[in-house]
Design a protein around this motif. Sequence first.
Motif, short mmCIF file in Angstrom:
data_model
loop_
_atom_site.label_atom_id
_atom_site.label_comp_id
_atom_site.label_asym_id
_atom_site.label_seq_id
_atom_site.Cartn_x
_atom_site.Cartn_y
_atom_site.Cartn_z
N ILE A 174 -7.96 -7.16 -1.89
CA ILE A 174 -7.26 -6.12 -0.99
C ILE A 174 -6.38 -5.21 -2.00
N ALA A 175 -5.79 -5.69 -3.03
CA ALA A 175 -5.12 -4.93 -3.84
C ALA A 175 -5.85 -3.84 -4.65
N THR A 176 -6.97 -4.18 -4.84
CA THR A 176 -8.04 -3.21 -5.48
C THR A 176 -8.41 -1.92 -4.56
N HIS A 177 -8.73 -2.45 -3.25
CA HIS A 177 -8.92 -1.41 -2.34
C HIS A 177 -7.87 -0.38 -2.26
N ILE A 178 -6.45 -1.17 -2.10
CA ILE A 178 -5.28 -0.29 -2.02
C ILE A 178 -5.23 0.83 -3.12
N MET A 179 -5.65 0.40 -4.23
CA MET A 179 -5.38 1.24 -5.54
C MET A 179 -6.54 2.31 -5.28
N LEU A 180 -7.83 1.98 -4.58
CA LEU A 180 -8.58 3.00 -4.52
C LEU A 180 -8.24 3.81 -3.05
N GLY A 181 -7.30 3.56 -2.46
CA GLY A 181 -6.86 4.42 -1.52
C GLY A 181 -6.84 4.19 -0.33
N ASP A 225 0.56 -1.37 -0.18
CA ASP A 225 -0.17 -0.08 0.10
C ASP A 225 0.80 1.13 0.05
N GLY A 226 2.41 1.02 -0.24
CA GLY A 226 3.11 2.39 0.02
C GLY A 226 3.90 2.35 1.15
N ARG A 227 3.23 1.95 2.26
CA ARG A 227 3.64 1.96 3.48
C ARG A 227 4.16 0.71 4.01
N ARG A 230 1.56 0.08 -5.72
CA ARG A 230 0.25 0.19 -5.11
C ARG A 230 -0.27 -0.95 -5.78
N GLY A 231 -0.66 -2.13 -4.98
CA GLY A 231 -1.41 -3.24 -5.55
C GLY A 231 -0.23 -4.45 -5.40
#
Lengths: 537, 575
Positions: free
Chosen positions: A313-320, A216-218, A270-271
């Motif tokens: 999970i990956a899709t939700h991460i892409m949505l922020g 998620d970038g973090r 991200r993803g």
Amino acid sequence: MREGNVKKKILVIGSGPIRIGQGIEFDYCSVHCVWALREAGYEALIINNNPETVSTDFDTSDRLYFDPLTLEDVLNVIDREQPEGVIVQFGGQTAINLARPLHEAGVRIIGSSNESIDLAEDRDRFEKVLRELGIPKPAGRGVVSMEAAEQVAEEIGYPVLVRPSYVLGGRAMEIVYSREELQRYMEYAVDVSPRAPILIDKYILGKEVEVDVICDGRECLLPGIMEHIERAGVHSGDSMAVYPPQSLSPHLIEQIVHSATRLALRLEVRGLLNIQFVVDSQTDTALVLEANPRASRTVPYLSKITGVPMVKIATHIMLGRTLQEQGYRGGLYPDSPSIAVKAPVFSFLKLHRVDINLGPEMKSTGEIMGVDTDYPRALYKAMVASGIDVPTEGSLVATIADPDKPEALPIIQGFAELGFRVFATEGTARFLQEHGIPAQAVKKLHEGEDNIEHLIRSGQISLLLNTLSTNKRIEREAARIRRASVEAGVPCLTSLDTARALLLALSARARGEPFALATVDEYLHAPGSLKGSALHG
Amino acid sequence: MPRDTTIQKVLLIGSGPIVIGQAAEFDYAGAQACRALREEGISVVLINSNPATIMTDTEMADRVYIEPLNVEFAERVIARERPDGLLPTLGGQTGLNLATQLSDAGILEKYNVRLLGTPLSAIRQAEDREAFRELMRQIGEPVPESWIVTEEWQLEEPAGAGIWPLIVRPAYTLGGTGGGVAHNPDELYEIARKGLALSMRHQVMVERYLVGWKEIEYEVMRDANDTAITVCNMENLDPMGVHTGDSIVVAPSQTLSDKEYQMLRTASLKIIRALGIEGGCNVQLALDPHSFAYYVIEVNPRVSRSSALASKATGYPIARVSAKIATGLHLDEIENAVTRKTLACFEPALDYCVVKIPRWPFDKFVLADRRISTQMKATGEVMAIDRSFEAALMKAIRSLEVGVYGLSNKTVPQMSDIQLEEAIRVPNDERLWAIAEGFRRGMMLEEIHALSNIDPWFLRKLQHLVSLETRLKLNGKAIARMAARLLQDTRESATPATENTGTEHHLIARLLREAKQAGFSDRTIAEFAEVPELQIRALRKRLEIVPIYKMVDTCAAEFEAATPYYYSCYDREDE
């Protein structure tokens, strides 16, 4: 246009026709992405051209565009729909290849950026990243001329793995053992130009390991590590693999998680990110072979056996949203109580003149999974489900190259102890006899009637073990023998690793231990021991 | 009739791994069936060894087993779950074979599991060649001369009958594995021996090979009340002799007269009724291009790759409706899920053309035999929809992802005339481009027809595309000039100032529109004009040559669709 305009729209790029290297798994990923988008309150649009799929079912997405997956056709849909952005991570290489041209045309790529994708896919830039992070990779570099190729190969030492810089599913990849072979490869196998360098890497004969990272970038979540059963050199899509790993040291696992996490963060993923490692057993280090900035073919398999809904999970991460907001945290997800083995499935019977030996070029068309409470039984299920349906006794034929003979000995001995009658070509038979295994010699092809091919076609044989030789004449014969096995429906194994796994599986079967039978959910959530429970009933 | 409420729990068998002959279509079918059954309040138990499928998601079925697809594990699932019924016709040949084995082993009887949908006896009658021929004889439907062979010595009769070439088809195999065309006794013995070894029933059929006949398929549905409809018909561009999975297929048929269409439709409905199929079924027929003679080739008594294609081509969900029929519902009780207004007994109407092209693995297997015949080699397929055959074909070509975006590929221009003729005569994965190259080199349509036996209607369309390509090439410079002029000054009006540029402008604009309507990609046009692709795109937009989107709604826009499914075309009216 219908209501739609209230909700935000996102376009998902599908994966096109099923082909070797890009199968049904990307349709699975695309569909799950669409579901996650809809669940998050978005209008999910999909573009794809494969009539065989769930993604092109009329009620999977909010709107389906049945059109080609080219820049032109995708841009046309974007012009019409004006979506928030486009998701390219789930449609295999087809979709990821559109990232750059779409980005250049001003389209927003949702998830890992075009820059992030390029950093992972461009070998030069990727190697710089690895150096910068101090993550080891096999020695080697890109070359644009024959002279440079020879020089690099001499420097790092044969055997070397050669391939074009932009790789599609291991295309035109070869393991080269000598200068002569390298020359032939450079001359015939590929077009070399300064724009398309050839990569020459040290070939490390070790275990391959594969991970899919959700970032998620973090933080980075690794749902699981998969250990390949065949050693490096067999394309990852053609290897059997086991989850969780069976022979990796805790130190190595820690190193893999650490490297994968740092790499994903540095690439600003991200993803999803898929990373392949090879283990150098001498130093117990995991070297990075390659990274794919997208969902890989192992995503459905890992999702099902770990219970981690990776695409969602990956899709939700892409949505922020972050991992934490979704109830997950970084690091390696705890191992499932069950063992799962993934095995490739081939369609050689349909393809004449195709040699069935396994190598760096992918040949399988599909895959299956075997799950059980321990490794040998999961292996057995995977073997049976993939068509290597070998009885626990019968006859096998072995024809083993000289360098492999010592390693093959305990495996063949194991089969003999199970009750297999062993036939072998002359050299192999002599070697086995010298080591106390009663093997019956059979004639080679050029030695006339009643030869090995006749024996295989006779229907008395249930298994062929054949390792590859570097001798061209022997190999020509071996290719014919292997084709005969395909046509006679006799399973043929060209890797001793697969043979060892089969022996382990058959031994479990022969001991008569009951196999588990459980639903996907039960395998995940079963209390500590599934053994002896009602599951075996 | 309302649905049979004694069915509470149903076992579905998936098709296992993706292999040539069994791709993603059975995940599509299985996923639809899961949904259709659960809508009826039925609990679904699923078994499949392939985890990369939507049907094995816990969201799709109530109980999901990822276990090997064999009798041992299937029996244990049955013993544990005690389903009321088994739906055998949605998991391809793998699922059907396993269901047959379970029935033969007495396992279904032992656990009191009913087979739902098409009865096993009907499946056997459709799949066993002898039984099928007998039935066809009874109902007066023509079948080609053929011999059932279970022992090698039985080949003597066909070998001596003087009918060459003969085609060999093994019974009970995937995608026709082990079949082939024999031109002499030696070939016959060789192919038949292989076929016998591969057939689950140790049985092959040897029959008259219908060279040059058209191959036509009908997708038909029937319910227990004997209501039967045709969902769609399809025509293979490649005449008889090429496996339908390896053929370029067009829907609806394009070269049949109304009389021929009705004749084959009537035959297909008669056959599904005679077999007593309850669900979907595919009927393959061969039609003599020179008379009204036809033969029934075979029937697939289950959901298949063709039915997936027909579903996507029409918007009619065959697998879903088949599953509903298996629960006892009749066609006039099942809602059409696309319109939500019409019922499943309405035959779909198409106001567009659909083209399917197989995707072969020869990019990976460069040394493989690229000829195609009765044994399927494609791993997948693409489909395209447009208002005309030409445009749908061109879209399908660029969907293949084989580095080809139009009518020429890398290899055919390198071929000698003799090689080219061979590539047109013997079916192979590059034949389409070879035919285009033939036209480019000035071959006559009749010549190409004589070599390929492909219907002149299709060849005329290809010829038209090649002539349009030639005009685009000739006008490449003019296109580039126009792009430069119009795109340089965005303030300039799209109508030109001088008379000279005016004429050119109108001609080029017309040519571009014509090319786009015929399916030419911007990329191909850009190659001819030697400009970047995006310049052609910008030019088109400047000239307002942009696609509109039409809906696939099963009813040719007669009713409003509730589940929008679109395709692009360069026509006038957007939906």
